[in-house]
Design an enzyme around this catalytic site. Sequence first.
Site, short mmCIF file in Angstrom:
data_model
loop_
_atom_site.label_atom_id
_atom_site.label_comp_id
_atom_site.label_asym_id
_atom_site.label_seq_id
_atom_site.Cartn_x
_atom_site.Cartn_y
_atom_site.Cartn_z
CG ASN A 1 -15.89 7.77 -0.73
OD1 ASN A 1 -15.68 7.38 -1.88
ND2 ASN A 1 -16.49 7.02 0.17
CD GLN B 1 -35.04 8.17 -7.60
OE1 GLN B 1 -35.22 8.19 -6.39
NE2 GLN B 1 -35.91 7.61 -8.43
NE ARG C 1 -2.91 1.11 3.35
CZ ARG C 1 -3.85 1.09 4.28
NH1 ARG C 1 -5.12 0.95 3.94
NH2 ARG C 1 -3.54 1.18 5.55
CB ILE D 1 -9.29 1.18 2.60
CG1 ILE D 1 -10.74 0.70 2.44
CG2 ILE D 1 -9.09 1.94 3.91
CD1 ILE D 1 -11.24 -0.21 3.53
CG MET E 1 -14.03 -0.17 -6.00
SD MET E 1 -15.38 0.27 -4.87
CE MET E 1 -16.71 0.50 -6.05
CG HIS F 1 -20.80 4.71 1.27
ND1 HIS F 1 -19.95 3.64 1.02
CD2 HIS F 1 -21.84 4.21 1.96
CE1 HIS F 1 -20.48 2.55 1.55
NE2 HIS F 1 -21.62 2.87 2.13
CG ASP G 1 -17.51 4.35 3.93
OD1 ASP G 1 -17.05 5.03 2.99
OD2 ASP G 1 -17.82 3.15 3.80
C1 GAR Z 1 -20.89 3.88 -6.93
O1 GAR Z 1 -22.16 3.41 -6.58
C2 GAR Z 1 -20.16 4.41 -5.71
O2 GAR Z 1 -20.99 5.07 -4.81
C3 GAR Z 1 -19.65 3.12 -5.11
O3 GAR Z 1 -19.24 2.35 -6.21
C4 GAR Z 1 -19.99 2.73 -7.37
C5 GAR Z 1 -19.04 3.12 -8.46
O4 GAR Z 1 -19.70 3.37 -9.68
N1 GAR Z 1 -18.60 3.38 -4.18
C6 GAR Z 1 -18.42 2.68 -3.06
O5 GAR Z 1 -19.10 1.72 -2.76
C7 GAR Z 1 -17.28 3.17 -2.18
N2 GAR Z 1 -17.40 2.61 -0.86
P1 GAR Z 1 -19.08 4.26 -10.82
O6 GAR Z 1 -17.67 3.72 -11.13
O7 GAR Z 1 -19.99 4.05 -11.98
O8 GAR Z 1 -19.05 5.68 -10.37
#
Ligand code: GAR
Length: 201
Positions: free
Chosen positions: A110, A181, A68, A95, A93, A112, A153
């Site tokens: 971020n 939404q 990391r 941490i 994705m 979530h 988070d």
């Molecule tokens: C989104 O729903 C985002 O909120 C989530 O991953 C998706 C990515 O979609 N993030 C997490 O869960 C972070 N903890 P995207 O690549 O189409 O934006």
Amino acid sequence: MKKANIAVLVSGGGTNLQALIDAQKAGIIKSGEIKLVLSSSEGAYALTRAENAGIAHVTVARKQCANRDDFEEKIIEQLENAQTDIIVLAGFMCILSEKFTGKYANRIINVHPSLIPSFCGEGFYGLHVHEAALSYGVKVTGATVHFVNEIPDGGKIILQKAVEILDGDTPETLQKRVMEQAEWIILPRACEKVCADIISK
Ligand code: GAR
């Protein structure tokens, strides 16, 4: 007018990145400019979205880094080259360590896909979040944009928006509704808010 330099960190499809790009074009984001898109995985579709929008993009593949520390050092090098003021995690994705979040205190946000403090923390990402909401049986979920600190988070909340859960929802249908939404609306707004704060200082 002076603008904050935005770096967007992604790992996958990048629909939230697209929402940021569209918001910049529409003038919803006016206090900052997306200068860099950085992906933790090779071939992420988010990189194509950056390319199509004429935004500089780079991959720092998590898998090709020894650990990391090595991964984060490579990211920091890119962020510094782009003179980054604000980092937006948009479907990123990985941490980040306390060392990293401490270096950019109040400069990382971020999105979530739930109403924090529900269904969040380590292990809650992407579709897993919606699976957990459906299996618990909650009737309302949503999305949250928050500052990133050393607790996954756990940083201060900037914006939230609620979304109804409907009979017959699957993790996929719920994910789509939460994105449409909530996430794609509040992420650009929160980004603008933080950029405006940064340039006013
Ligand atoms: C989104 O729903 C985002 O909120 C989530 O991953 C998706 C990515 O979609 N993030 C997490 O869960 C972070 N903890 P995207 O690549 O189409 O934006």
